[in-house]
Design an enzyme around this catalytic site. Structure first.
Site, PDB file in Angstrom:
ATOM      1  N   HIS A  50       3.621   4.331  -7.089  1.00 39.62           N
ATOM      2  CA  HIS A  50       4.794   5.167  -7.334  1.00 39.62           C
ATOM      3  C   HIS A  50       5.894   4.364  -8.027  1.00 39.62           C
ATOM      4  CE1 HIS A  50       2.773   7.410  -4.085  1.00 39.62           C
ATOM      5  NE2 HIS A  50       3.327   8.473  -4.636  1.00 39.62           N
ATOM      6  N   ASP A  61      -3.649  11.235 -11.175  1.00 39.69           N
ATOM      7  CA  ASP A  61      -2.556  11.179 -10.222  1.00 39.69           C
ATOM      8  C   ASP A  61      -1.302  11.573 -11.010  1.00 39.69           C
ATOM      9  OD1 ASP A  61      -1.075  10.763  -7.917  1.00 39.69           O
ATOM     10  OD2 ASP A  61      -1.879   8.768  -7.530  1.00 39.69           O
TER      11      ASP A  61
END
Length: 335
Positions: free
Chosen positions: A180, A250
């Site tokens: 992230h 993702d």
């Protein structure tokens, strides 16, 4: 009407007029919800219905990350708190049965508010010293345990009318960085990866959907993360692992990836990704990703249709109250 090979998020609990107009124009294949989108069950159902109405497809996939533990978008007070995967993996003798039952209950929760895809099971195998972004989300630190409980979770979800998405193929367990926030680089050899990381994915390669890892494996492709690597997608995911289901990225807004958002999407499709995922609901980013996303066609369309065909109606005979009591009793006994 054809769809773009795209899954998008939205900003809040209701759609703005601008979002609805954009979705009608962009024609995404599906949508994904996060905690920011979750209100009461009635509000969530109204949102999933509104999303599908914008693209005119009652069967459009609507995804969520509902693993249990740290990653649970729908929780108290309207839904139960489910245990993390690691806790299930420590239930000696009953782990698989409890994993199936918990996933079956999650599927009931999701299906009743119009959500038909869950981004689970997590098939990553963590190693000592890796970043805790996977941590107790994993079912264990042995490939056999991860594969066994991952299979149980996938089957529990499908029994309740919800498609599983295995993640993060071909493995995120060695990453020393949270993708992230930055790009993980893993220096393990292909042989070491095949002996551990790939094994749960290979064991579950028959599942309908998988999510790619934003990870660079120097022993496979030292230049590009899996999501944008034609070498890893062709030789490892489609080749050594043998996965022929729908491969989605993702989240393209994660900081593991860099560069303009259109270019991020284009690089993923050039590499062999079937569907792009963008999650944060930020309008300018979504527009740029959509500009870099093709129509859903060819092998990607075949895989998407095959995945949706595996969504079965929830069994009417399922006794939710009895199952929930049995699940809670099993956890209490183990504790």
């Amino acid at each position: 009407m054809t769809s773009r090979a795209l899954i998008l998020g939205c900003a809040g609990r209701t759609l703005s007029a601008e979002e609805a107009a954009f979705f009608r124009d962009a024609r995404p294949w599906g949508f994904i919800l996060f905690k920011r989108n979750i209100g009461t069950p009635e509000e969530v159902l109204a949102l999933t219905q509104a999303l599908r109405a914008t693209i005119g497809r009652a069967d459009a996939p609507i995804l969520i990350d509902q693993e249990g533990g740290r990653v649970q978008r729908m929780g108290p007070p309207h839904w139960p708190a489910y245990p993390a995967g690691g806790r299930l993996g420590r239930l000696n003798g009953s782990g698989s049965a409890m994993a199936w039952l918990g996933a079956r209950l999650m599927a009931h929760d999701l299906a009743h508010v119009g959500i038909n895809v869950d981004c689970a099971p997590v098939l990553d195998v963590p190693v000592a010293g890796a970043h805790n972004i996977i941590g107790d989300r994993a079912y264990g630190d042995r490939p056999e345990t991860v594969a066994e409980l991952g299979r149980a979770v996938a089957e529990g979800l499908m029994a309740g009318g919800v498609l599983p998405v295995m993640k993060h193929i071909p493995g995120h367990g060695r990453a020393a960085v949270d993708s992230h926030h930055g790009l993980p680089v893993v220096e393990a050899s292909r042989e070491a990866l095949a002996a551990q990381d790939f094994r749960p994915f290979r064991a579950l390669a028959d599942l309908p959907m998988a999510m790619s890892a934003h990870v660079v494996f120097t022993g496979l492709d030292p230049e590009r993360p899996v999501t944008q690597s034609p070498v890893v997608i062709r030789d490892i995911i489609r080749g050594a692992i043998g996965f022929d289901g729908l491969l989605m990225t993702d989240d393209l807004s994660m900081h593991a990836l860099t560069g303009p958002f259109r270019a991020r999407a284009e690089a993923a499709f050039t590499a062999g990704i079937d569907v792009a995922l963008h999650c944060n609901g930020e309008a300018q980013e979504m527009r740029a990703v959509a500009e870099g996303t093709p129509e859903l066609a060819g092998a990607a369309l075949r895989r998407a249709e095959a995945a949706l065909a595996r969504i079965a109606p929830e069994c009417a005979a399922f006794d939710v109250r009895e199952a929930r009591a049995r699940f809670e009793a099993g956890l209490s006994a183990a504790a």
